[in-house]
Design a protein around this motif. Structure first.
Motif, PDB file in Angstrom:
ATOM      1  N   ILE A   1      -9.283  -3.184   4.609  1.00  0.00           N
ATOM      2  CA  ILE A   1      -9.815  -1.927   5.131  1.00  0.00           C
ATOM      3  C   ILE A   1     -10.817  -1.378   4.130  1.00  0.00           C
ATOM      4  O   ILE A   1     -10.450  -1.038   2.998  1.00  0.00           O
TER       5      ILE A   1
ATOM      6  N   LEU B   1     -10.362   1.988   2.046  1.00  0.00           N
ATOM      7  CA  LEU B   1      -9.211   2.221   1.160  1.00  0.00           C
ATOM      8  C   LEU B   1      -9.323   1.370  -0.101  1.00  0.00           C
ATOM      9  O   LEU B   1      -9.813   0.232  -0.052  1.00  0.00           O
TER      10      LEU B   1
ATOM     11  N   PHE C   1      -0.591  -0.105   2.745  1.00  0.00           N
ATOM     12  CA  PHE C   1      -0.881   0.395   4.088  1.00  0.00           C
ATOM     13  C   PHE C   1       0.074  -0.139   5.155  1.00  0.00           C
ATOM     14  O   PHE C   1       0.739   0.613   5.863  1.00  0.00           O
ATOM     15  N   HIS C   2       0.149  -1.478   5.239  1.00  0.00           N
ATOM     16  CA  HIS C   2       0.966  -2.068   6.305  1.00  0.00           C
ATOM     17  C   HIS C   2       2.449  -1.754   6.106  1.00  0.00           C
ATOM     18  O   HIS C   2       3.166  -1.446   7.044  1.00  0.00           O
TER      19      HIS C   2
ATOM     20  N   LYS D   1       3.776   0.817   4.764  1.00  0.00           N
ATOM     21  CA  LYS D   1       4.058   2.189   5.178  1.00  0.00           C
ATOM     22  C   LYS D   1       4.063   2.320   6.692  1.00  0.00           C
ATOM     23  O   LYS D   1       4.892   3.021   7.264  1.00  0.00           O
ATOM     24  N   LEU D   2       3.104   1.636   7.343  1.00  0.00           N
ATOM     25  CA  LEU D   2       3.085   1.680   8.811  1.00  0.00           C
ATOM     26  C   LEU D   2       4.382   1.105   9.376  1.00  0.00           C
ATOM     27  O   LEU D   2       4.934   1.608  10.355  1.00  0.00           O
TER      28      LEU D   2
ATOM     29  N   ARG E   1      -0.981  -7.164   0.846  1.00  0.00           N
ATOM     30  CA  ARG E   1      -0.840  -6.203   1.928  1.00  0.00           C
ATOM     31  C   ARG E   1       0.159  -6.696   2.962  1.00  0.00           C
ATOM     32  O   ARG E   1       1.005  -5.954   3.446  1.00  0.00           O
TER      33      ARG E   1
END
Ligand code: ATP
Ligand code: MG
Lengths: 802, 229
Positions: free
Chosen positions: B106, B109, B117-118, B120-121, B162
């Motif tokens: 991304i 970021l 990121f992933h 947390k998603l 990630r």
């Protein structure tokens, strides 16, 4: 071959009609607003020039009195006897019923040939002109207005400005009650060389050449500058739309360019083809733009004419004439602007190597350094603006403050937004929220120009809106103070006025004469009013400041009030003595506000005025009476004196009329405000559309990690709203600063009044709501495309061969 | 593999009789013509095949990015093909991790945010595990950089971090080393293998290289729209 290549290039637009429409609309809007404003300016300037040359015989040198405001007939006779080729003029404002016209009395036989606007075609016309009955030569519009009230034959001439009438000098003398004293003397250009000097023949006169006289064109410069600024702002925003649309179309055609090049199309011919393509669009949209500009100008011109009449007393016709040079200028602007805004893209094409891999890159990259440089430039401009605001003087400096302030805020905006977004990013802990703010920051470079345009138009909206609303509130309050009499009556002639003076006191509480003369005060022609000693004035008149005992001193005749214009522009102070005419000096005892009046004005005691001007016209009266009885009294007066309806006006309708004039005065500003906001909104739309074309690679990974297209679309809307919202918040202080500059600097310099600044947060809410709707509209189409994007398109982002 | 009915339920991912075709100007072309493939938990499988044979297509179907025309995709016994848009989004978020040849980080970021990121998603963010990943991937000095400031090998390490930070049961990698030179590619792949073992993730990896394929538990081919051993 070339033709085939050209068609291949053009075929791009068939697949992207929306892009084409954006491009065309961009050029069209830019051209329309610019040329519309230019048309208005050109029309007004042409009419000033015409008015100056016709009304004031401006092309010719003139003789004016050194002191006072009139020239005795004997001085003119002396000059003629000495062999001077001169012609007398008597002029002044005259009221035919409710209509005031500029009456210009000339002597047709001695008026120099070069300045005869209307030559009496034969001796019978000449006889009519100088006959005892008199003849008024007027424009068609004036004729229509005067036909029932003039009481004199009218003759129509197209060339004469509205609200002016030429007549024989004898008739003017009679109507204006001048008893043979002249206003000025016009000289023919070719005087005999052996003439005795002016100082010996008529030492009381001075000669003035055409250049020495201030004319309307100069007085109204600020107004036209204002319009031009609006037009230019819109033009720049429009060009920005063009810039982003061509940038995108070039970006998307890089593959085609390469293929054509590798097929043997030379760089020269490819650049030429692209140039032809762009110019073709510019030509089509230029024609559209000029046409729309023409209609825009026709629609706005009546409002502009009202503004110019209200604020400056300048007369401009309400209809537009067709000027070929203006067409050409509009087209040239369209072509030049389009060329300028597509220059960068063309340049990139020229430098593009045939074999380089096609790398999708933002069409408008901006590094952190650019951001910092912009912010620095903004800070410097802001400093200049503040410095000019406190150290500068004059109208030019006022506009300098405005320009620097607006530019500074535009330059500072991206840095401000970037900071705010970084702050929001730091404050978020949710992964999606962090991404949302970070990604919004990534979009800033591509959107910053559109956001700047948005900031400027919002700030101008708030600034001008605050000024107009402050003005409206002050004006209405002031109107209440000024218009206290319940009825205003105008007699048709002195005999009738005398009868009114007999009759009215028996039927009302008080009769207040409204008499005035024109005098030369401090080098300017201005109106001197006489007021009766009455509580109406003592209780209501809007004094800004005054010495103690003001009204008693005015009533005694040794004190005068002057309006704010004289105070601010000429620096007249309370306590100062000024001369109102030959040998009549008074002490200034107070200053009153007089909004909407372009000129200076003074008020003296009625008795003193009549004493110095025994022959003044005594036609107008204000009447005080119980408001409930006013309608009956009006009917009674109409019946008793047979006056036309328009000669007896009640307070309410006079206020209504004044308000209508006021509203019309600012209608143009309002319309331009809305138009610039619309253009800015469209620029935002164009940028978002452009960005949406290159956004898939940025969104696809997020989608792959499990965020739905629908949610991504919602986030896109939220992103746009966040940017609009931040820009709107930034626009409020800028707009208020703008309003302050307009009220405290520009207006004072341009008009001589200072208005108190009032703040109207409800108006901002309204503007915010409009901006909100516009923002949703601007993002709707790009987002709908995203929400319905084919997953295959998203997947293609991950495809290995790219 | 003979006891299909019994083993299938213990399988993490199970594709049976998958058919997928694309519409083109010349009409539909069938790319996958009945693919059967099973993956056990924590198993690593190499997928090879000619260019254009449909490897990426298969991965996209398994990752819930696209839908098959027919056939059944079971993940832990759940039918992925039957999920609606939101269901597949949740599936991508929680069950799979994707690593691409183009890295597809991304851009807005920085490295640290990209890595978490992933996770947390997916709701599986774990500081200790992430620190371990960063250490083992050698990304400690790069955490505040942005993707455009990294080399290809560094970017791919971030992409792996990630994906694995989210500890997905299944990692799908489409030629993750295709853009890297051989030495870097080898190092990155070794890391990926050992890390996905630590994470307990199964791995389906597309690669052209037999040498790399040899490092995995098993190797299958896609040919003529079907899986051949
Ligand atoms: N969206 C699409 N529309 C039409 N055809 C497609 C689409 N996506 C892929 N294809 C075609 O499907 C076939 C398989 O593509 P895929 O990307 O799965 O191959 P691959 O095995 O990954 O090849 P490579 O090793 O080159 O990456 C190719 O012939 C490709 O052209
Ligand atoms: Mg592939």
């Amino acid at each position: 071959m070339i033709w085939a290549a050209f068609l291949a290039l053009l075929s791009h637009w068939r697949h992207r009609p929306l892009q084409l429409v954006t491009l065309i609309i961009g050029i069209t809007l830019a051209t329309a607003l610019w040329s519309g404003v230019q048309a208005i300016n050109a029309e007004a300037r042409a009419s000033y020039a015409r008015a100056a040359s016709i009304l004031d015989q401006n092309g010719l040198p003139q003789l004016l009195p050194k002191n006072g405001d009139t020239i005795p007939m004997a001085v003119y006779a002396k000059l003629r006897r000495a062999g001077w080729s001169v012609s007398p003029v008597i002029e002044g404002d005259y009221r035919f019923g409710p209509f005031r016209v500029r009456l210009i009395g000339i002597e047709p036989l001695t008026m120099p040939i070069e300045n005869r606007i209307f030559a009496p075609s034969d001796s019978s016309e000449l006889v009519d002109f100088i006959s005892k009955k008199g003849l008024l030569v007027v424009s068609p519009a004036t004729a229509a207005r005067l036909k029932d009230v003039a009481g004199m034959p009218l003759k129509i001439y197209e060339d004469i400005p509205d609200d002016a009438a030429f007549t024989d000098i004898g008739a003017a003398d009679r109507l204006l009650n001048r008893k043979g004293s002249l206003s000025r003397i016009v000289m023919a250009t070719g005087q005999r060389p052996d003439l005795p000097a002016l100082e010996t023949v008529a030492p009381e006169l001075i000669s003035q050449s055409a250049d020495d006289r201030p004319d309307m064109a100069r007085l109204t410069d600020s107004f036209h500058l204002n319009l031009t600024a609006f037009g230019f702002l819109a033009f720049v925003v429009g060009l920005f739309i063009v810039y982003s649309a061509t940038g995108l179309s070039f970006q998307q055609r890089r593959a085609t360019f390469r293929t054509l090049r590798s097929l043997g199309v030379s760089l020269q011919s490819m650049t030429a083809m692209l140039l032809v393509e762009i110019m073709l669009f510019a030509l089509i949209s230029g024609v559209l733009g000029v046409l729309i500009g023409y209609f825009l100008a026709s629609a706005l011109l009546p409002g502009v004419a009202a503004t110019l009449r209200g604020l400056y007393g300048a007369s401009v016709p309400g209809s537009l004439s067709f000027r070929p040079e203006w067409w050409l200028a509009g087209m040239a602007m369209a072509l030049a602007g389009t060329a300028l805004s597509s220059f960068q893209s063309l340049w990139r094409v020229r430098r593009m190597p045939i074999l380089a891999a096609a790398q999708p890159r933002a069409w408008a990259g901006m590094s952190a350094i650019t951001l910092r440089l912009q912010a620095l430039a903004g800070a410097i401009l802001f400093g200049i603006s503040v410095f000019l605001a406190f150290a500068g003087s004059g109208l030019a400096s006022g506009f300098g403050v405005l320009g620097a302030l607006l530019l500074a805020s535009a330059f500072l905006l991206p840095a401000f937004l970037s900071r705010s977004l970084r702050f929001a990013e730091g404050r978020s802990s949710d992964a999606l929220a962090v991404w949302f703010w970070a990604d919004t920051r990534l979009q800033l470079p591509g959107l910053s120009l559109a956001l700047m345009a948005l900031l400027l138009s919002l700030a101008v909206n708030i600034g001008v809106g605050t000024m107009v609303s402050s003005f409206r509130l002050t004006f209405l309050g002031w109107l209440d103070q000024r218009l206290v009499a319940e009825l205003y009556v105008t007699a048709r002639d002195e005999a009738e006025a005398a009868r009114l003076r007999e009759w009215l006191p028996k039927h009302s509480d008080a009769v207040l004469p409204i008499w005035s003369v024109e005098g030369n005060v401090l080098g300017d022609r201005l109106q001197i009013f006489g007021v009766a000693d009455h509580p109406t004035y003592r209780d209501h008149w809007p004094l800004l400041n005054g010495l103690p005992d003001v009204w008693n001193r005015v009533a005694q005749g040794d004190g005068a009030l002057v309006n704010e214009q004289l105070w601010r522009v000429k620096g007249v102070q309370p306590g100062q003595t000024i001369s109102l005419s030959d040998g009549w000096t008074v002490t200034v005892v107070g200053i009153y506000s007089d909004y909407g009046n372009p000129k200076g004005q003074a008020i003296v005691g009625l008795d003193a005025l009549v004493q110095h001007y025994p022959n003044l016209a005594k036609l107008r009266y204000g009447i005080r009476i119980d408001p409930a009885l006013a309608p009956d009294l009006k009917l009674q007066i109409l019946r008793e004196f047979g006056l036309p309806e328009s000669n007896v006006i009640d307070q309410a309708s006079l206020k209504r009329q004044s308000q209508a004039v006021f509203e019309q005065t600012f209608a143009v500003t309002g319309a331009l405000n809305v138009l610039t906001l619309a253009v800015a909104g469209f620029a935002m739309f164009a940028s978002l559309l452009t960005l949406s074309g290159i956004r898939l690679p940025q969104l696809a990974p997020v989608w792959a990690m499990g965020v739905r297209r629908r949610d991504l679309a919602l986030l896109e809307i939220a992103r746009t709203l966040a940017l609009w919202c931040a820009t709107f918040i930034a626009a409020i202080p800028v707009g208020l600063a703008l309003a302050w500059v307009l009220l405290a600097i520009v207006n004072v310099e341009a008009f001589g009044w200072r208005l108190p600044m009032m703040i109207f947060p409800a108006d901002w809410l309204w503007l915010g709501a409009v901006a909100f709707v516009a923002s949703v509209l601007s993002v709707l189409l790009p987002v709908m495309r995203l929400a319905t994007v084919n997953p295959a398109d998203l997947l293609r982002v991950f495809a290995n061969e790219r | 593999m003979t006891l299909a009915g019994a083993t299938r339920n213990e399988m993490l991912l199970s594709l049976s009789n998958i058919v997928k075709s694309y519409q083109t100007a010349e009409g539909g072309i069938e790319i996958l013509r009945g693919v059967d493939l099973d993956l056990a938990a924590a198993e690593s499988v190499a997928l090879a095949g000619e260019s254009g044979s449909g490897k990426s297509t298969l991965l996209h179907l398994a990752g819930g990015l696209d839908r098959p025309d027919s056939g059944i995709i079971l993940m832990n016994g759940q039918d992925v093909g039957a999920l609606d848009d939101s269901g597949r989004a949740r599936y991508r978020r929680r069950e799979v991790g994707l690593v691409f040849q183009q890295f597809n980080l991304i851009p807005s970021l920085n490295v640290a945010a990209n890595i978490s990121f992933h996770a947390k998603l997916a709701g599986r963010f774990d500081v200790d595990w992430e620190r371990e990943l960063v250490d083992r991937l050698g990304l400690g000095d790069l955490l505040t950089r942005y993707p455009e400031q990294l080399s290809g090998g560094q970017q791919q390490r971030v992409a792996i971090g990630r994906t694995l930070a989210a500890r997905p049961p299944l990692v799908l990698a489409d030629e993750p080393t295709g853009n890297l030179d051989e030495a870097t590619g080898d190092a990155v792949l070794d890391l990926m293998l050992s890390l996905s073992r630590s994470a307990g993730s199964a791995l389906l990896l597309v690669t052209h290289s037999t040498r790399l394929a040899g490092k995995l538990d098993r190797k299958v081919f896609l040919r003529g729209g079907k899986i051949v051993p």
